[in-house]
Design a protein around this motif. Structure first.
Motif, short mmCIF file in Angstrom:
data_model
loop_
_atom_site.label_atom_id
_atom_site.label_comp_id
_atom_site.label_asym_id
_atom_site.label_seq_id
_atom_site.Cartn_x
_atom_site.Cartn_y
_atom_site.Cartn_z
N ASP A 659 -26.79 101.75 59.51
CA ASP A 659 -27.08 102.78 60.51
C ASP A 659 -25.91 103.77 60.64
N ARG A 660 -24.72 103.36 60.23
CA ARG A 660 -23.54 104.23 60.30
C ARG A 660 -23.21 104.86 58.95
N GLY A 661 -24.16 104.79 58.00
CA GLY A 661 -24.00 105.47 56.74
C GLY A 661 -23.45 104.64 55.61
N ALA A 662 -23.11 103.39 55.83
CA ALA A 662 -22.57 102.55 54.76
C ALA A 662 -23.70 102.08 53.86
N ARG A 663 -23.39 101.95 52.56
CA ARG A 663 -24.37 101.48 51.59
C ARG A 663 -23.73 100.42 50.69
N PRO A 664 -23.69 99.17 51.14
CA PRO A 664 -23.09 98.11 50.31
C PRO A 664 -23.80 97.99 48.97
N ALA A 665 -23.04 97.76 47.91
CA ALA A 665 -23.63 97.60 46.58
C ALA A 665 -24.34 96.25 46.49
N PRO A 666 -25.52 96.21 45.86
CA PRO A 666 -26.26 94.96 45.77
C PRO A 666 -25.50 93.86 45.03
N THR A 667 -24.54 94.24 44.15
CA THR A 667 -23.82 93.24 43.36
C THR A 667 -22.61 92.68 44.08
N ASP A 668 -22.21 93.25 45.21
CA ASP A 668 -21.02 92.78 45.92
C ASP A 668 -21.29 91.44 46.60
N THR A 669 -20.25 90.60 46.66
CA THR A 669 -20.33 89.35 47.42
C THR A 669 -20.17 89.66 48.90
N ALA A 670 -20.46 88.66 49.74
CA ALA A 670 -20.33 88.85 51.17
C ALA A 670 -18.89 89.19 51.55
N ARG A 671 -17.89 88.54 50.89
CA ARG A 671 -16.49 88.84 51.21
C ARG A 671 -16.11 90.26 50.81
N GLN A 672 -16.62 90.71 49.64
CA GLN A 672 -16.31 92.09 49.21
C GLN A 672 -16.93 93.11 50.18
#
Length: 747
Positions: A659-672
């Motif tokens: 909602d704040r514009g972030a787009r985590p990469a699908p390949t990243d781990t939870a820690r990343q």
């Protein structure tokens, strides 16, 4: 080189803005199916252009999305004021007088929509209504496509633009409107499909390839085919205020119209509001207004129109009906003004002798007693010179001779044997054809026999409809009564047919007003020399029945009381014992002039305006409501220790970051993902600590052996992350109303 690349770049927000407006205009071509001319097009273009210009200006000066949308809605109001009122302040601003003027216009448009038969002329009231609707739609589509970058969602609104004219038209909308609508939507999809890669200014060649490349062409073609197929299936539904169906494709006696007349008739009586259809002047006494007759009984589908010939030219002296030799009766001249009626059948009173004023290409079939046209034309006021036959019961009893009508009027095919047995029992003591017809008519109207008028038939018991009605249900609509009596007449050797039309309506000064509440079906029986005579077995209790004198004399006075000698007919119908769905204006007992029913039906314009605004607000509120429902469900599940609670808490945190514009990469781990989010939004120490605990809980749930105890403090950990995030990066109003985590699911 750099200068060349800059001159070849285009503003992608302008491209999306233009595509959004064009998609709405393409969808608006559907109104060509219900508006008879194109006078609405230019005002709609001006209104759309104003909305687009305000949207571009708002984004250039970086107004919030809500402020831009509000300014665009204000622009719609200004454009309506400029184009359709004469009371604008400074010729531009909508003051109180202009708003009242717009209200009157919209009220007139609502009345046309309620009573008009498409296609209707695009007069200013309808132009204003179309501009208001399209203006609001352009505002919402512009917000969705440009502001929220979710072009696929706009398809729902574009579909609504199509649905309105499709529901009003009585035939399929023009094929090219579906192609235009599909092309507009495909163009919007093409602009949105590149948003994740496009910058604010993009190379012109890349934009051109995206908008007009093979992918877009394929979408346009597919959308056009789907739209045409969908339109062919679903756009045959109309809301027009008319009685029976459509013109048969052939008038050679082989094509029927099935149950369409009765279907339309039931639709008239079931309407929520009474709609005025005709005003009649010169009719000296109440009598039925016949639109068409049905001669073929189909045991599965009911009565059908069959055997209609080309007849004779209706704009001339008309021959007597087939099999009729006696032209005695009351000669009258009546003027009929169609108000909310248009149909290929021209209703007539009695025995028509001359017709004029209704236009060209009208035919009269003396055998069926029907006036019809094979061309699509507007209704016009017409004059009928007619004869109302007034045979006495004795004259009809003495009517003997050959039955000079088509043998199909005696066809009993499909009538069950038990129905024929009932007819023979009921007429066993009746010596003449007239007495038999009276006995059958009395069987339905005598309360002791248990028949009751109702807009709904009794539940079926598995047999055929005719037998069910006569022997078990005994409750129904005028269709059941007319159909049943006509079938009974044929089994005792009396030619019969079902007539469709209207009762006589009610008096309004020196006129009679006929409305949708007067739609009716009755029976006509043939007597040698005298021709077709009216019988009505439907036990109406609202005073609408207009029986001929010969039948009124024979039926029990207790059932159909004759008028008191010397008492004038009331100016409005009696309301004693009203039947549901047939309420009429109360009789004026004060001696004052009757109130025109149209005056009591004037609507308030504001429901129309408020309705459009409410729909727009509901559409705008949907994303925020969906997000809040998701949030509450997850928090409740986490607090209750549900299975997979850590994963639910993690999804809630990810949605807050999206909602704040972030787009985590699908390949990243939870820690990343957690590390990047902490760095990007700068959570405080308590938030960072809660985030690390949440990641540990998620990894334990995902990777630990089965049976591992979940983190007991998970609800507090989740609230710690969310509270810290809201302190570090509070959401603006736009992000709360249109959360990206919800809108991304539509892409």
């Amino acid at each position: 080189m750099t200068e060349h690349r800059m001159t070849a770049a285009v503003d992608t927000s302008l491209v999306a803005t233009a595509a959004a407006a064009l998609s709405v205009l393409c969808a608006s071509t559907a109104f060509a199916g219900v508006l008879a001319d194109g006078r609405w097009v230019f005002p709609a273009l001006l209104t759309t252009a104003a909305v687009v210009a305000i949207g571009v200006l708002g984004r250039r000066v970086r107004w919030p999305a809500s402020a831009t949308a509000t300014a665009q809605l204000a622009g719609v109001l200004v454009m309506l004021t400029v184009q359709f009122t004469e009371s604008a302040v400074l010729g531009l601003l909508p003051g109180p007088a202009a708003v009242r003027e717009l209200g009157r216009l919209l009220t007139g448009a609502a009345e046309v929509v309620r009573t008009g038969v498409p296609p209707v002329p695009a007069e200013p009231p309808l132009q204003a209504l179309v501009c208001l609707g399209l203006g609001v739609v352009v505002v919402v589509v512009d917000l969705i496509v440009v502001g929220l970058r979710s072009p696929a969602v706009s398809g729902l609104l574009l579909l609504c633009v199509f649905a309105i004219p499709a529901s009003l038209a009585d035939a399929m909308l023009p094929w090219w409107t579906f192609v235009a609508g599909g092309a507009g939507f495909a163009l919007v999809l093409a602009t949105g499909g590149q948003h994740r890669r496009w910058r604010s200014r993009e190379d012109r060649a890349q934009v051109t390839r995206a908008l007009f490349g093979p992918a877009t062409a394929s979408v346009v073609g597919t959308a056009g085919v789907i739209a045409l197929l969908t339109g062919a299936v679903f756009t045959g539904v109309g809301t027009e205020g008319r009685l029976p169906g459509s013109v048969p494709e052939q008038f050679g006696g082989t094509e029927g119209i099935g149950l369409q007349p009765f279907t339309s008739l039931r639709g008239q009586l079931d309407r929520g509001q009474e709609v005025e259809l005709f005003r009649v002047r010169g009719l000296r006494e109440p009598t039925y207004l016949r639109a068409l007759t049905l001669r073929r009984f189909n045991p599965e589908r009911g009565w059908e129109l069959e055997g209609l010939t080309q007849g004779v030219e209706a704009n001339a002296e008309l021959p007597l009906p087939e099999g009729t030799d006696i032209a005695e009766g009351d000669a009258q001249r009546v003027e009929v003004e169609p108000v909310g009626y248009r149909d290929p059948w021209l209703p007539v009173f009695g025995v028509p002798r001359f017709l004029s004023g209704m236009g060209v290409n009208w035919r009269y079939d003396p055998a069926a007693g029907i006036v019809f046209t094979q061309t699509n034309q507007e209704s016009r006021p017409y004059v009928e010179q007619l004869v109302l036959p007034k045979p006495t019961p004795e004259q009809l009893r003495e009517a003997h001779g050959p039955l000079r009508v088509a043998p199909e009027y005696l066809d009993t095919t499909g009538i069950p044997p038990q129905v024929a047995d009932l007819a023979r029992r009921l007429t066993a003591d009746s010596p003449t054809a007239f007495d038999k017809a009276v006995a059958l008519n009395r069987y339905f109207t005598d309360p002791s026999n248990g028949f009751r008028y109702d807009l709904r038939t009794a539940p079926g018991g598995g047999g055929d409809a005719l037998t069910e009605f006569l022997f078990r249900g005994k409750r129904g609509f005028c269709e059941q009564y007319a159909s049943s009596m006509a079938a009974l007449l044929r089994t005792v050797g009396i030619p019969s047919r079902v007539a469709i039309g209207f009762t006589a309506g009610y008096r309004d000064g020196d006129e009679r007003v006929i409305t949708t509440e007067d739609a009716h079906a009755w029976v006509e029986a043939y007597f040698p020399g005298w021709g077709w005579q009216t019988f009505d077995p439907t036990p109406l209790g609202d005073g609408r029945t207009a029986l001929p004198q010969y039948l009124d004399d024979e039926l029990s006075p207790a059932q159909l009381p004759a008028p008191v000698p010397g008492q004038d007919e009331p100016s409005t119908p009696s309301t004693a014992g009203p039947t549901p769905g047939h309420e009429r204006p109360d009789e004026d007992t004060t001696g004052a002039a009757p109130v025109d029913p149209r005056e009591t039906e004037q609507g308030d314009p504001w429901p129309v305006v408020l309705g459009v605004l409410v729909v727009a607000l509901v559409v705008l509120a949907v994303p925020g409501v969906v997000r809040e429902v998701r949030r509450r469900q997850r928090l409740r599940a986490v607090a209750g220790g549900a299975a997979g609670a850590a994963g639910l808490a993690w999804r809630e945190v990810l949605d807050e970051f999206r909602d704040r514009g972030a787009r985590p990469a699908p390949t990243d781990t939870a820690r990343q993902v957690a590390t990047r989010l902490l760095e990007h939004h700068g959570l405080d120490e308590s938030g960072a600590k809660a985030m690390r605990k949440l990641v540990t809980a998620v990894e334990r749930e995902w990777y630990a052996p089965p049976g591992t105890e979940p983190e007991g403090s998970l609800p507090e950990v989740l609230h710690g992350v969310l509270d810290s995030l809201r302190r570090a990066a509070p959401l603006d109003l736009r992000s709360r109303l249109f959360p990206r985590s919800v809108l991304s699911s539509f892409r």
